[in-house]
Design a protein around this motif. Structure first.
Motif, PDB file in Angstrom:
ATOM      1  N   PHE A 611       0.834  -1.200   0.000  1.00 49.82           N
ATOM      2  CA  PHE A 611       0.000   0.000   0.000  1.00 49.82           C
ATOM      3  C   PHE A 611       0.871   1.254   0.000  1.00 49.82           C
ATOM      4  O   PHE A 611       0.658   2.177  -0.791  1.00 49.82           O
ATOM      5  N   ALA A 612       1.870   1.298   0.888  1.00 47.48           N
ATOM      6  CA  ALA A 612       2.737   2.474   0.959  1.00 47.48           C
ATOM      7  C   ALA A 612       3.499   2.672  -0.339  1.00 47.48           C
ATOM      8  O   ALA A 612       3.653   3.812  -0.820  1.00 47.48           O
ATOM      9  N   ALA A 613       3.975   1.567  -0.936  1.00 43.43           N
ATOM     10  CA  ALA A 613       4.713   1.679  -2.200  1.00 43.43           C
ATOM     11  C   ALA A 613       3.849   2.272  -3.295  1.00 43.43           C
ATOM     12  O   ALA A 613       4.336   3.045  -4.137  1.00 43.43           O
ATOM     13  N   ASN A 614       2.586   1.963  -3.274  1.00 42.07           N
ATOM     14  CA  ASN A 614       1.719   2.462  -4.341  1.00 42.07           C
ATOM     15  C   ASN A 614       1.194   3.865  -4.067  1.00 42.07           C
ATOM     16  O   ASN A 614       0.822   4.565  -5.004  1.00 42.07           O
ATOM     17  N   VAL A 615       1.166   4.283  -2.813  1.00 42.55           N
ATOM     18  CA  VAL A 615       0.929   5.705  -2.555  1.00 42.55           C
ATOM     19  C   VAL A 615       2.103   6.512  -3.097  1.00 42.55           C
ATOM     20  O   VAL A 615       1.927   7.558  -3.733  1.00 42.55           O
ATOM     21  N   VAL A 616       3.314   6.002  -2.872  1.00 43.50           N
ATOM     22  CA  VAL A 616       4.511   6.651  -3.430  1.00 43.50           C
ATOM     23  C   VAL A 616       4.402   6.725  -4.950  1.00 43.50           C
ATOM     24  O   VAL A 616       4.624   7.784  -5.561  1.00 43.50           O
ATOM     25  N   PHE A 617       4.062   5.605  -5.566  1.00 44.07           N
ATOM     26  CA  PHE A 617       3.967   5.589  -7.024  1.00 44.07           C
ATOM     27  C   PHE A 617       2.873   6.531  -7.515  1.00 44.07           C
ATOM     28  O   PHE A 617       3.066   7.278  -8.483  1.00 44.07           O
ATOM     29  N   ALA A 618       1.715   6.495  -6.854  1.00 46.50           N
ATOM     30  CA  ALA A 618       0.603   7.328  -7.313  1.00 46.50           C
ATOM     31  C   ALA A 618       0.945   8.810  -7.214  1.00 46.50           C
ATOM     32  O   ALA A 618       0.640   9.597  -8.119  1.00 46.50           O
ATOM     33  N   LYS A 619       1.591   9.224  -6.120  1.00 42.74           N
ATOM     34  CA  LYS A 619       1.977  10.630  -5.972  1.00 42.74           C
ATOM     35  C   LYS A 619       2.985  11.023  -7.043  1.00 42.74           C
ATOM     36  O   LYS A 619       2.904  12.103  -7.637  1.00 42.74           O
ATOM     37  N   ARG A 620       3.926  10.151  -7.300  1.00 39.84           N
ATOM     38  CA  ARG A 620       4.956  10.446  -8.317  1.00 39.84           C
ATOM     39  C   ARG A 620       4.357  10.411  -9.719  1.00 39.84           C
ATOM     40  O   ARG A 620       4.638  11.287 -10.556  1.00 39.84           O
ATOM     41  N   PHE A 621       3.508   9.438  -9.991  1.00 44.67           N
ATOM     42  CA  PHE A 621       2.932   9.289 -11.332  1.00 44.67           C
ATOM     43  C   PHE A 621       2.015  10.459 -11.668  1.00 44.67           C
ATOM     44  O   PHE A 621       1.958  10.908 -12.816  1.00 44.67           O
ATOM     45  N   SER A 622       1.296  10.964 -10.680  1.00 44.50           N
ATOM     46  CA  SER A 622       0.369  12.066 -10.942  1.00 44.50           C
ATOM     47  C   SER A 622       1.101  13.337 -11.358  1.00 44.50           C
ATOM     48  O   SER A 622       0.503  14.245 -11.928  1.00 44.50           O
ATOM     49  N   ASP A 623       2.396  13.407 -11.091  1.00 40.22           N
ATOM     50  CA  ASP A 623       3.166  14.613 -11.396  1.00 40.22           C
ATOM     51  C   ASP A 623       3.989  14.483 -12.676  1.00 40.22           C
ATOM     52  O   ASP A 623       4.705  15.400 -13.040  1.00 40.22           O
ATOM     53  N   THR A 624       3.892  13.345 -13.352  1.00 40.55           N
ATOM     54  CA  THR A 624       4.722  13.152 -14.547  1.00 40.55           C
ATOM     55  C   THR A 624       4.199  13.975 -15.714  1.00 40.55           C
ATOM     56  O   THR A 624       3.004  14.246 -15.827  1.00 40.55           O
ATOM     57  N   ALA A 625       5.120  14.347 -16.597  1.00 38.65           N
ATOM     58  CA  ALA A 625       4.751  15.129 -17.779  1.00 38.65           C
ATOM     59  C   ALA A 625       4.270  14.240 -18.911  1.00 38.65           C
ATOM     60  O   ALA A 625       3.556  14.694 -19.804  1.00 38.65           O
ATOM     61  N   ASP A 626       4.659  12.956 -18.903  1.00 40.32           N
ATOM     62  CA  ASP A 626       4.313  12.038 -19.992  1.00 40.32           C
ATOM     63  C   ASP A 626       3.801  10.747 -19.355  1.00 40.32           C
ATOM     64  O   ASP A 626       4.583   9.924 -18.872  1.00 40.32           O
ATOM     65  N   ALA A 627       2.471  10.573 -19.352  1.00 36.87           N
ATOM     66  CA  ALA A 627       1.872   9.445 -18.640  1.00 36.87           C
ATOM     67  C   ALA A 627       2.304   8.108 -19.218  1.00 36.87           C
ATOM     68  O   ALA A 627       2.643   7.182 -18.478  1.00 36.87           O
TER      69      ALA A 627
END
Length: 678
Positions: A611-627
């Motif tokens: 769960f924690a790893a995917n909160v990290v991923f979700a926060k980082r992914f939401s900020d990417t310039a190229d999905a």
């Protein structure tokens, strides 16, 4: 451009008749369903894949990553996918790899030589075809991502993945043959690939899809196979010396025979030795690996008053009930349980006069775990201690098989000695194939050895444990065949990424997402193997764990979407704390808990870091310039993580937590600086 503008979804092009959200769910479900079907079907026809189940998985991850990276580089529909899949089906059906029972040899961690193309010829074809096939559905998924906000797209992708698991699990439960998998695939191709231009659609989608269904229907009708959740089961009935015999093969490998008990005792001495070496009455007998029923029939013939028959495969049990000449499963003295033997030992409170491990050799690996066979946790020192704990005073434990290697007989005998505290009886019935019986009484007086076992020869490997349950791995290393194969996979993957996605500089900003993918794959492997130990290696447990991982990921995405979550450094701290907790909690303690409490504790320990790893991923992914590029980099990381799973052969599954922690620290160091506080 403002930050809000850079994160806004692009306007949908409406090139497809389906709206973007249902299309994304359908494409994601199709992608995962196709991946599971390929792993299952190719392994049933190419025997090498029974020992390289994650070979197709790695090819699938490569293809999925390439599909995402290809988005934006071509506007053409991925019509190549059904064509490549048709070619793969043709190759597998024309050049199956089966076992030649009349030839001696070593096949990875089992025995007997093969007929058909060698591994070096067929495995690269399977890997490349799996990658190209999955690249198509992945490209369809990736094309939906720019039309939605990042986390919303990821959310629907996860919902689709869960739907794909549910669909394949339902078909497995119904024992549906591959023709039904082919129908699902054909329908999905038809719905997702647009019919423009029509000629392309007809010749590159309709014709290959119908051909795939036809070929799979032909296989279903001609092979006379029974499709269990683990195997393609075929059988042949004949008479031998006037005795009715049913030969049963699984995935092209000769597996067992249904033979009358009296004939089996006459033909092979090993089947009677457990009863000669034990001095206990046979009021209660446990048989693990009951299969088609011959061992159960022998126990009844020897006078057992009650037999608990444990078999992991429901179809092998059903086949034994219908074809075995003695009809042992119809006897009122027999109770059948469908689960794996270790899980049964950890759950039952019954005591037995004789516990028998009757040739429990699954010949296949747990899906999603690089080197864990279905019966791996049955031969560890902890498993032998569990068997001893379920013996009545004066009871005995026995196991027999064709062990092929003298060191393997000594290793198992040493494991029994360590668990029981005294030397067992060891009878090598035949030097050819090392046909042996190992028997130990609850006390030395409860066993009757013909001669005393001399002890393990010099150089015998130590007993296996639950953390490294690799019985057939003699040395603590990664076999060269795996190193060479994985090295070639990584080289081919690098070249494929360069050809499909262009310069690697395009993915450089997402190096941390790549490492997150590598680490998460190791976390998933640790979860799959951990739950297999705690609750069984059955396909049901495996499906529940994979679904549980996706639910945990989906929960992380929903929390990130709906609530203000702590900054990334804090979440990385929570993640590392979760890994530390998983490291500190021993499996032995979890196994000692009552089943409901064990389930709760295991879920907390396993899914907190996920769960924690995917909160990290979700926060980082939401900020990417190229999905699509960032998501593709993450998926390619998962493929590399699939290769690193083999480190468990050296450091054990618990050691994978340390590797994952190092990778997560690397991802933290590589994250963009502006994300540290936000």
């Amino acid at each position: 451009m403002t930050a809000q503008a850079s994160l806004a979804p692009s306007q949908p092009t409406r090139e497809h008749w389906l709206a973007v959200r249902p299309r994304l769910v359908l494409a994601s479900a199709f992608m995962l369903f196709l991946e599971l079907a390929l792993i299952r079907w190719t392994g049933s026809n190419i025997v090498h894949l029974s020992y390289f189940t994650n070979f197709v998985l790695l090819g699938s991850f490569l293809g999925i990553g390439l599909g995402f990276l290809r988005v934006g580089r071509s506007r053409r529909q991925p019509y190549y996918s059904p064509v490549v899949l048709f070619g793969l089906v043709v190759v597998v059906l024309m050049f199956p790899v089966t076992v030649d029972r009349n030839t001696e040899g070593v096949l990875y961690w089992t025995s007997l030589a093969t007929t058909g193309p060698p591994a070096w010829a067929i495995l690269p074809v399977i890997f490349a075809a799996a990658a190209l096939t999955l690249m198509g559905p992945a490209e369809l998924v990736g094309r939906c991502f720019p039309e939605l906000p990042r986390l919303e797209a990821y959310r629907y992708d996860l919902i689709g993945s869960l739907s794909g698991i549910a669909a394949f699990t339902a078909l497995s439960y119904l024992s549906a043959p591959p023709v039904f998998w082919g129908l699902v695939v054909a329908i999905c191709y038809g719905l997702l690939l647009t019919p423009r231009p029509l000629a392309y659609y007809l010749f590159l989608v309709t014709v290959p899809s119908l051909a795939i269904v036809t070929l799979l229907l032909s296989e279903t009708l001609t092979a006379g196979a029974i499709w269990s959740p683990y195997y393609k089961v075929t059988f042949q009935q004949f008479r031998q010396l006037g005795v009715p015999v049913t030969d049963i093969s699984v995935n092209g490998i000769p597996h067992q025979q249904a033979v009358p008990a009296a004939a089996r005792l006459q033909w092979e001495r090993q089947y009677g030795l457990p009863y000669e070496r034990s001095s206990a009455p046979l009021d209660d007998v446990l048989i693990v690996g009951a299969g088609s029923g011959t061992d159960v029939a022998i126990a009844l013939l020897k006078g057992a008053k009650h037999v608990d028959a444990v078999e992991i495969d429901p179809k092998l049990r059903e086949l034994g009930g219908s074809v075995h000449p003695d009809k042992p499963y119809a006897d009122p003295r027999v109770t059948t349980t469908i689960t794996d033997g270790r899980a049964y030992l950890e759950r039952t409170s019954k005591k037995y006069d004789l516990i028998l491990f009757a040739l429990p050799d699954s010949l296949t690996l747990v899906s999603g775990a690089s080197s864990l066979r279905l019966e791996s946790y049955l031969f560890t020192e902890e498993a032998m201690k569990a068997a001893r704990a379920h013996l009545k005073p004066g009871g005995a434990f026995s196991m027999y098989n064709y062990y092929r290697e003298p060191w393997l007989v000594d290793r198992l005998a040493s494991t029994v000695q360590a668990a029981f505290g005294h030397k067992p009886c060891v009878d090598v019935v035949s030097q050819a194939g090392q046909q042996a019986v190992i028997t130990a009484g609850a006390s030395p007086s409860a066993q009757r050895c013909e001669t005393q076992w001399a002890g393990a020869a010099a150089g015998t490997p130590a007993p296996t444990g639950d953390d490294r349950p690799f019985l057939y791995l003699k040395d603590r290393n990664i076999p060269s065949i795996y190193l060479i194969t994985l090295g070639l996979i990584l080289i081919v993957s690098l070249l494929a990424v360069r050809v499909v996605a262009g310069p690697f500089a395009r993915m450089r900003p997402y190096a941390d997402l790549f490492l997150l993918g590598v680490a998460f794959m190791l976390l998933e492997t640790k979860s799959v193997t951990g739950f297999a130990l705690l609750f069984g290696t059955t396909w049901v447990v495996n499906a529940i764990v994979f679904a549980g991982v996706l639910v945990a990921v989906l929960a992380a995405v929903e929390v990130t979407r709906r609530f203000r979550t702590p900054p990334l450094p804090v979440m990385y701290g929570v993640l590392l704390a979760g890994l530390a907790l998983a490291w500190l909690v021993p499996n032995a303690w979890l196994l000692s808990l009552p089943l409901p409490v064990r389930a709760v504790a295991a879920v907390v320990v396993a899914f907190l870091p996920i769960f924690a790893a995917n909160v990290v991923f979700a926060k980082r992914f939401s900020d990417t310039a190229d999905a699509t590029t960032s998501f593709g980099a993450n998926l390619l990381g998962a493929m590399v993580g699939g290769c690193l799973e083999y480190l468990a052969l050296v450091i054990g599954y618990r050691g994978l937590l340390i590797v994952a922690a190092v990778l997560y620290l690397g991802a933290f160091a590589l994250k963009p600086r502006r994300l540290s506080a936000g």
